[in-house]
Design a protein around this motif. Structure first.
Motif, short mmCIF file in Angstrom:
data_model
loop_
_atom_site.label_atom_id
_atom_site.label_comp_id
_atom_site.label_asym_id
_atom_site.label_seq_id
_atom_site.Cartn_x
_atom_site.Cartn_y
_atom_site.Cartn_z
N SER A 1 26.53 25.42 -113.00
CA SER A 1 26.47 25.16 -111.62
C SER A 1 25.69 24.43 -110.95
N SER A 2 26.21 23.73 -109.95
CA SER A 2 25.03 22.83 -109.23
C SER A 2 25.70 22.86 -107.72
N ARG B 1 24.09 31.58 -101.07
CA ARG B 1 23.97 32.03 -102.41
C ARG B 1 25.18 32.53 -102.86
N TYR B 2 25.37 32.32 -104.07
CA TYR B 2 26.73 32.64 -104.56
C TYR B 2 26.54 33.42 -105.91
N SER B 3 27.67 34.02 -106.54
CA SER B 3 27.82 34.54 -107.75
C SER B 3 29.14 34.29 -108.33
N LEU C 1 23.56 29.30 -116.26
CA LEU C 1 23.73 30.80 -116.11
C LEU C 1 24.41 31.47 -117.59
N TYR D 1 26.32 37.38 -111.47
CA TYR D 1 25.05 36.73 -111.17
C TYR D 1 25.00 36.27 -110.02
N TYR D 2 23.75 36.24 -109.39
CA TYR D 2 23.44 35.65 -108.04
C TYR D 2 22.72 34.62 -108.08
N SER D 3 23.10 33.56 -107.46
CA SER D 3 21.98 32.22 -107.54
C SER D 3 20.88 32.59 -106.40
N ILE E 1 29.62 23.39 -103.55
CA ILE E 1 29.32 24.24 -105.01
C ILE E 1 29.95 23.89 -106.00
#
Length: 92
Positions: A87-88, A74-76, A3, A10-12, A25
């Motif tokens: 990230s993963s 979802r995450y940011s 990212l 940022y949002y996944s 996460i």
């Protein structure tokens, strides 16, 4: 996924975890920041689940239990344009 931030968080993409019981996460960042996790039952309407501190150079690990009410996540990660973040997500 790698990212790169712009000036906003940022949002996944939404991650479909239906059929699994947990999402883990993993975040690694070049700068300190905050991980913000959102959950959803339908993949469209998200609500805040929780936050966690991210320390530069240290892999942050955040577990999210998955149920029929929150099968999507979802995450940011907050940050600046110069931050580098990877990230993963592991589903189990």
């Amino acid at each position: 996924m790698a990212l790169v931030f712009d000036t906003n968080a940022y949002y996944s993409p939404a991650i479909d975890g239906r059929g699994f019981t947990q999402a883990t996460i993993y975040i690694n960042s070049s700068a300190n920041g905050t991980l913000d996790v959102d959950i959803s039952g339908d993949g469209q309407n998200f609500s805040d689940y929780g936050t966690s501190a991210v320390t530069a150079g240290v892999t942050a690990v955040y577990d999210v239990p998955l149920t029929s009410d929150n099968g999507f996540i979802r995450y940011s990660v907050t940050g600046a344009a110069t931050d580098s973040v990877t990230s993963s997500v592991a589903l189990s």
